[in-house]
Design an enzyme around this catalytic site. Structure first.
Site, PDB file in Angstrom:
ATOM      1  N   LYS A 217    -104.851 -17.011 -12.795  1.00  0.00           N
ATOM      2  CA  LYS A 217    -104.468 -15.832 -11.991  1.00  0.00           C
ATOM      3  C   LYS A 217    -105.177 -14.578 -12.510  1.00  0.00           C
ATOM      4  O   LYS A 217    -105.728 -13.779 -11.738  1.00  0.00           O
ATOM      5  CB  LYS A 217    -102.955 -15.650 -12.056  1.00  0.00           C
ATOM      6  N   CYS A 271    -102.837  -4.976  -8.745  1.00  0.00           N
ATOM      7  CA  CYS A 271    -103.257  -6.262  -9.301  1.00  0.00           C
ATOM      8  C   CYS A 271    -104.610  -6.154  -9.979  1.00  0.00           C
ATOM      9  O   CYS A 271    -104.749  -6.376 -11.174  1.00  0.00           O
ATOM     10  CB  CYS A 271    -103.325  -7.295  -8.173  1.00  0.00           C
TER      11      CYS A 271
END
Ligand code: SAJ
Length: 433
Positions: A217, A271
Site C-alpha cells: 500500500k 494519501c
C-alpha cells in the site's frame, strides 16, 4: 452442500473508506454494524443519510439502512468479521511519525468482544509491522484466545491486513472492481480474509503476508508521489530554461516506454502526500529518493506561490481569479490542497483583488475570512478578471473556450489550456492573446 451463513460484520471507522465499505458489505447481504466515535455521524447514518460526498453513496446507504442491513453505533458490537478503517495520521512531533493510536484503540475495543472463529482485518494505511503489533496487543488483552503466529495449534481467530486502493469520486466502483492484496499474519489468516472479500469484491484477491501487504500500500502511493515529483521538477527546470513543460512531456510520452505524469501546484490529499513518510520513517537511511520526491512536491507548491505572487504584483490593480481550491479535479475535497494554500496565500497578500472560482464550494474556507477575497462564479471571473491562475483541472475550467479567456493573462499550473500559444518563456506564464 456447504451452507453459506452470512457473517455479521463490524466496520470500525465510518469515514471516506469505512462508510462505502460498510455499505457495500451490507449490499452483499451481510448484516453490518458500523462504528464511529462521532454521535453526529452515527445519527446521520441511522437516518439513512451520509456525512461525506461520494458518487452514488447516498442512495446505497439509504437502501441498506432501510433494509436493516446497516446500522451505526458508537459501541463496538460482537461480530464475526471486524474491519478496521480508522485514520493513521502523523503524530504532532513535526517529524512525520506515523500515529497508529486510532488503530490500537479500535483493536482494544474489538478485543473486548472477540470470540473463537472471528476474523479481524485492518484496512487503514499503516506502517509496516502494525498488523503484527495489533495482534500482540490483542494477545495481551485476551490471554484466553490462541492467536495466529503465537500458537502451534489452530488459532482461535484470524488477523489480516487488506488495504484499499480506491480513488475519491470512484470509490464504490473501485471497491468492487479493483484487485486486493490480502496479507495474513499466517497463510490461514489470509485464506479466511480472502473468503470474506470474495463476497463483495469482483477484482482478483491475491494473498500474501501482512507485512508485504502493508508495504505494498505504501509503495503504491510512494511510486505515484515520486513520479509526480519528476513531472514537477521538470516544470521548474522548464521554467528556468524558458521551455513549455507540457509540450516537452507530450512529446516525450510519445516514446513507447515513457509515461510522465502531469505537473501541478503540488501534491494534495490524505494519501500520496502522507504515505511515503511511513516508508521513510521505517527506513530513514535507505529512502533518499522517496524523501526527495516528497520534498520536491512540497517545494513545488511554494514555487507556484512565488510565481503567482510575482505575476499579480507585476500587474497592479488587475483583479486576479484563482481557478479551483480542491486537491484534484472534479471533487469537492479541499483538505490538504495545494490549490487552497496558493489561493489563500494570494488572498492574504492581495486582498480584494483576489477572486476565487470553485464550483464545488458553497463558501470559502475559514482562512479566507477577513482577507477581502471573495467566491465568484466562472462567468464573473471570465468577464472581470484580467489574470487567471489555474490551480485545479476541473472539467468546467477545461471547457472554457479560447475566446472567453483571450484577453486575460494566464498562469496555468495544470496545463489545461494547451491552445494558449507561446508563453512568456522565462516566467513559465502563458500570456493569451
Ligand atoms: N497529481 C498531480 N499530477 C498527476 C497526478 C496527480 O499533480 O499526474 C496530484 C493531484 O492533483 C492530487 C494528488 O496528486 O493533488 C493526488 O491525487 P491522485 O489522483 O494521484 O491520488 P489520490 O490521493 O486521490 O488517491 C491515491 C490513489 N493512489 C494511487 O494512484 C497510487 C488511490 O488509488 C489510493 O487508494 C489513494 O491514494 C489512497 O487512499 O491511498
Amino acid at each position: 452442500m456447504q451452507r453459506d451463513t452470512k457473517p455479521h460484520v463490524c466496520v470500525i471507522g465510518l469515514g471516506y473508506i469505512g462508510l462505502p465499505t460498510a455499505a457495500i458489505i451490507a449490499r452483499a447481504d451481510c448484516p453490518v454494524t458500523g462504528i464511529d466515535v462521532s454521535e453526529r455521524v452515527v445519527e446521520t447514518i441511522n437516518r439513512g443519510e451520509i456525512h461525506i460526498e461520494e458518487v452514488d453513496l447516498d442512495g446505497l446507504v439509504r437502501g441498506v439502512v432501510q433494509r436493516g442491513m446497516l446500522r451505526a453505533s458508537t459501541q463496538v458490537a460482537p461480530a464475526d468479521v471486524f474491519v478496521i478503517a480508522v485514520p493513521t495520521p502523523f503524530e504532532k512531533d513535526g517529524q512525520h511519525t506515523p500515529d497508529t493510536s486510532y488503530v490500537m484503540a479500535a483493536a482494544t475495543e474489538v478485543a473486548g468482544v472477540l470470540k473463537q472463529g472471528d476474523c479481524i482485518i485492518l484496512e487503514s494505511t499503516s506502517p509496516v509491522g502494525t498488523t503484527g503489533a495489533m495482534r500482540d496487543l490483542i494477545a495481551g488483552l485476551r490471554p484466553d484466545l490462541k492467536l495466529p503466529g503465537k500458537t502451534e495449534e489452530t488459532p482461535d481467530i484470524a488477523i489480516a491486513y487488506c488495504p484499499e486502493r480506491v480513488l475519491p469520486g470512484r470509490i464504490l466502483e473501485e471497491l468492487t472492481h479493483n484487485d486486493r492484496s490480502i496479507g495474513g499474519i499466517t497463510p490461514r489468516c489470509a485464506r479466511k480474509a480472502l473468503a470474506f472479500y470474495k463476497r463483495f469484491v469482483r477484482g482478483a484477491c491475491v494473498t500474501t503476508d501482512a507485512k508485504s501487504a502493508e508495504m505494498t500500500k505504501l509503495v503504491e502511493n510512494a511510486y505515484r508521489d515520486v513520479n509526480i515529483a519528476f513531472a514537477n521538477e521538470l516544470s521548474i527546470i522548464s521554467d528556468a530554461m524558458g521551455l513549455d513543460v507540457w509540450e516537452v512531456i507530450r512529446l516525450a510520452n510519445r516514446h513507447p516506454r515513457v509515461n510522465i505524469l502531469q505537473p501541478g501546484p503540488g501534491v494534495g490529499g490524505h494519501c500520496i502526500a502522507v504515505d511515503p513518510w511511513f516508508i521513510i520513517h521505517g527506513a530513514p537511511d535507505a529512502s533518499p529518493l522517496i524523501r526527495t520526491g516528497r520534498e520536491v512536491n512540497d517545494a513545488k507548491m511554494h514555487h507556484v506561490v512565488a510565481r503567482a505572487e510575482a505575476f499579480v504584483a507585476e500587474n497592479p490593480g488587475v483583479p486576479a481569479a484563482c481557478l479551483g481550491l480542491a486537491f484534484k479535479a472534479n471533487i469537492d475535497d479541499f483538505r490538504e490542497s495545494p490549490a487552497r494554500f496558493v489561493a489563500a496565500t494570494l488572498a492574504r497578500k492581495h486582498g480584494e483583488r483576489i477572486k476565487i472560482v470553485e464550483p464545488y464550494a458553497a463558501e470559502l474556507p475559514r482562512e479566507f475570512e477577513g482577507t477581502g477575497a471573495e467566491l465568484v462564479d466562472l462567468d464573473y471571473a471570465l468577464e472581470n478578471c484580467g489574470i487567471l491562475v489555474v490551480l485545479v483541472d476541473h472539467d468546467v475550467f477545461k471547457a472554457v473556450p479560447f475566446e472567453e479567456r483571450a484577453r486575460a493573462l494566464v498562469y496555468d499550473t495544470r496545463g489545461i489550456w494547451p491552445d494558449i500559444g507561446a508563453p512568456p518563456r522565462a516566467a513559465g506564464l502563458r500570456l493569451a492573446g
